[in-house]
Motif scaffolding. Structure first.
Motif, PDB file in Angstrom:
ATOM      1  N   ASP A  26     -13.784 -34.881   3.427  1.00 41.86           N
ATOM      2  CA  ASP A  26     -13.944 -33.558   4.203  1.00 41.86           C
ATOM      3  C   ASP A  26     -14.047 -32.440   3.249  1.00 41.86           C
ATOM      4  O   ASP A  26     -13.052 -31.992   2.752  1.00 41.86           O
ATOM      5  N   GLU A  27     -15.219 -31.828   3.236  1.00 44.43           N
ATOM      6  CA  GLU A  27     -15.314 -30.609   2.288  1.00 44.43           C
ATOM      7  C   GLU A  27     -14.950 -30.975   1.117  1.00 44.43           C
ATOM      8  O   GLU A  27     -14.026 -30.054   0.459  1.00 44.43           O
ATOM      9  N   PRO A  28     -15.527 -32.031   0.497  1.00 42.96           N
ATOM     10  CA  PRO A  28     -15.127 -32.419  -1.114  1.00 42.96           C
ATOM     11  C   PRO A  28     -15.492 -31.454  -2.052  1.00 42.96           C
ATOM     12  O   PRO A  28     -14.916 -31.539  -3.278  1.00 42.96           O
ATOM     13  N   LEU A  29     -16.392 -30.642  -1.418  1.00 42.33           N
ATOM     14  CA  LEU A  29     -16.791 -29.832  -2.898  1.00 42.33           C
ATOM     15  C   LEU A  29     -16.100 -28.537  -2.954  1.00 42.33           C
ATOM     16  O   LEU A  29     -16.088 -27.657  -3.939  1.00 42.33           O
ATOM     17  N   ASN A  30     -15.190 -28.484  -2.282  1.00 39.41           N
ATOM     18  CA  ASN A  30     -14.197 -27.095  -2.170  1.00 39.41           C
ATOM     19  C   ASN A  30     -13.331 -27.074  -3.458  1.00 39.41           C
ATOM     20  O   ASN A  30     -12.981 -28.082  -4.066  1.00 39.41           O
ATOM     21  N   PHE A  31     -13.570 -25.738  -3.958  1.00 40.50           N
ATOM     22  CA  PHE A  31     -12.617 -25.578  -5.324  1.00 40.50           C
ATOM     23  C   PHE A  31     -13.344 -26.163  -6.557  1.00 40.50           C
ATOM     24  O   PHE A  31     -12.868 -26.053  -7.632  1.00 40.50           O
ATOM     25  N   LEU A  32     -14.579 -26.700  -6.511  1.00 39.93           N
ATOM     26  CA  LEU A  32     -15.083 -27.342  -7.498  1.00 39.93           C
ATOM     27  C   LEU A  32     -16.294 -26.418  -8.150  1.00 39.93           C
ATOM     28  O   LEU A  32     -16.976 -25.690  -7.419  1.00 39.93           O
ATOM     29  N   ASP A  33     -16.283 -26.364  -9.616  1.00 37.09           N
ATOM     30  CA  ASP A  33     -17.311 -25.353 -10.108  1.00 37.09           C
ATOM     31  C   ASP A  33     -18.770 -26.397 -10.107  1.00 37.09           C
ATOM     32  O   ASP A  33     -18.724 -27.481  -9.579  1.00 37.09           O
ATOM     33  N   ILE A  34     -19.943 -25.448 -10.365  1.00 36.40           N
ATOM     34  CA  ILE A  34     -21.039 -26.402 -10.227  1.00 36.40           C
ATOM     35  C   ILE A  34     -21.274 -27.545 -10.856  1.00 36.40           C
ATOM     36  O   ILE A  34     -21.961 -28.580 -10.649  1.00 36.40           O
ATOM     37  N   HIS A  35     -20.608 -27.658 -12.190  1.00 34.49           N
ATOM     38  CA  HIS A  35     -20.804 -28.820 -12.872  1.00 34.49           C
ATOM     39  C   HIS A  35     -20.019 -29.978 -12.172  1.00 34.49           C
ATOM     40  O   HIS A  35     -20.567 -30.929 -12.369  1.00 34.49           O
ATOM     41  N   GLU A  36     -18.868 -29.673 -11.801  1.00 36.85           N
ATOM     42  CA  GLU A  36     -18.110 -30.751 -11.230  1.00 36.85           C
ATOM     43  C   GLU A  36     -18.815 -31.081  -9.760  1.00 36.85           C
ATOM     44  O   GLU A  36     -18.419 -32.241  -9.403  1.00 36.85           O
ATOM     45  N   ARG A  37     -19.147 -30.296  -9.189  1.00 38.06           N
ATOM     46  CA  ARG A  37     -19.936 -30.593  -7.955  1.00 38.06           C
ATOM     47  C   ARG A  37     -21.106 -31.610  -8.046  1.00 38.06           C
ATOM     48  O   ARG A  37     -21.308 -32.796  -7.390  1.00 38.06           O
ATOM     49  N   LYS A  38     -21.936 -31.440  -9.329  1.00 39.69           N
ATOM     50  CA  LYS A  38     -23.023 -32.070  -9.430  1.00 39.69           C
ATOM     51  C   LYS A  38     -22.397 -33.774 -10.004  1.00 39.69           C
ATOM     52  O   LYS A  38     -23.076 -34.623  -9.700  1.00 39.69           O
ATOM     53  N   SER A  39     -21.178 -33.549 -10.563  1.00 41.99           N
ATOM     54  CA  SER A  39     -20.744 -34.935 -11.142  1.00 41.99           C
ATOM     55  C   SER A  39     -20.243 -35.657  -9.964  1.00 41.99           C
ATOM     56  O   SER A  39     -20.467 -36.781  -9.955  1.00 41.99           O
ATOM     57  N   LEU A  40     -19.604 -34.920  -8.901  1.00 39.73           N
ATOM     58  CA  LEU A  40     -19.241 -35.955  -7.788  1.00 39.73           C
ATOM     59  C   LEU A  40     -20.293 -36.219  -6.968  1.00 39.73           C
ATOM     60  O   LEU A  40     -20.301 -37.591  -6.485  1.00 39.73           O
ATOM     61  N   LEU A  41     -21.431 -35.514  -6.801  1.00 38.15           N
ATOM     62  CA  LEU A  41     -22.450 -35.937  -6.012  1.00 38.15           C
ATOM     63  C   LEU A  41     -23.244 -36.917  -6.735  1.00 38.15           C
ATOM     64  O   LEU A  41     -23.581 -38.123  -5.929  1.00 38.15           O
TER      65      LEU A  41
END
Length: 289
Positions: free
Chosen positions: A155-170
């Motif tokens: 549920d909204e997993p990208l919350n609070f993540l910076d652009i690098h962490e977002r890409k890493s999670l994706l």
């Protein structure tokens, strides 16, 4: 595969009704306005809540026939998840691994891997309450992937993540997609587009679209146009066309809009994005009411 049959859930003035819905292996994004039922659906799927009517089938199992087994195969991250503040990331993950019944050797290997994937190695012995919101979000993600779950609900997993962490999670979720059913509630449709397979759109407690991302973008009642406009023309223009985006380029407005016809001279037709499709579908649905 997960199949929902005749699901009904009600709380105060809100009700969720799903007659028939199938979740396939891969990444499905769950979209809709706040209050449309996205989080409720995720809680029902994660067995954190139970519908008074209907059945959810997890392959051949249900909550009635094999609740413990179903739960052992689920990874879940709700919004606003509360982690044990006085635990360290390492202690928290070991504790969650024990709750999931994972063997010690397997747990140690996977926890080491997850600490690396989510860039938590340097803070693994620091108390959770001392971590930033972004780090706590990454820790919540890490615990959800313990035990290699077959069903993952975020549920909204990208919350609070910076652009690098977002890409890493994706990238990490995309690697798991061929082997898992993954449902992600999100407002960042364009960010998930490269890795998602399907879209589910919820509106006022009902599923009003469930299909491929290509159909989501291209079977639209309006076309998308882009162009520039003088400030003085904006009010009249916005009364004639659906404005999807407006920004400034030097002394003019940069407009992205939706219309059946070419708005004005100089505008060109553009390929719709995932978010364009959401605005257009929502606008046309509400216009019919």
């Amino acid at each position: 595969m997960i199949k929902l049959d005749n699901i009904y859930w009600k709380y105060k003035h809100f009700s969720l009704e799903i007659d028939d819905l199938t979740l396939q292996t891969g990444i499905t994004i769950l979209v809709g306005n706040n209050g449309s039922g996205k989080s409720t659906l995720l809680h029902l799927l994660a067995t954190a809540a139970r519908a008074p009517r209907g059945t959810i089938h997890y392959h051949d199992d249900t909550m009635d026939s094999a609740l413990a087994l179903v739960r052992s195969r689920i990874g879940f991250v709700p919004t606003g998840v509360e982690l044990y503040p006085d635990f360290t990331p390492l202690k928290l993950l070991m504790y969650m691994a024990q709750l999931k019944g994972l063997g010690k050797d397997f747990s140690i290997r996977q926890i080491d891997e997850l600490l690396k994937v989510f860039h938590l190695e340097d803070v693994k012995k620091k108390k959770v309450k001392k971590l930033s919101q972004g780090m706590q979000q990454r820790l919540a993600m890490a615990q959800a992937f313990l035990g290699k779950p077959k069903y993952i609900f975020l549920d909204e997993p990208l919350n609070f993540l910076d652009i690098h962490e977002r890409k890493s999670l994706l990238n990490y979720v995309a690697k798991l997609a061929p082997h898992c059913v993954i449902l992600v509630a999100t407002h960042e449709l364009n960010e998930w587009e490269p890795v998602c397979n399907r879209v589910i759109w919820m509106y006022q407690g009902k599923v009003v679209y469930s299909g491929s991302k290509l159909m989501w973008k291209h079977q639209l009642p309006l076309k998308v146009w882009t162009g520039e406009l003088q400030d003085s023309l904006y009010d009249h223009f916005s009364n004639q066309h659906l404005i999807v985006y407006a920004g400034r380029v030097k002394d003019k407005l940069s407009i992205r809009c939706a219309s059946n016809i070419k708005p004005v001279l100089g505008f060109i037709e553009s390929q719709p994005t995932m978010e364009d499709a959401f605005f257009i579908r929502k606008y046309t649905k509400e216009a019919k009411r």
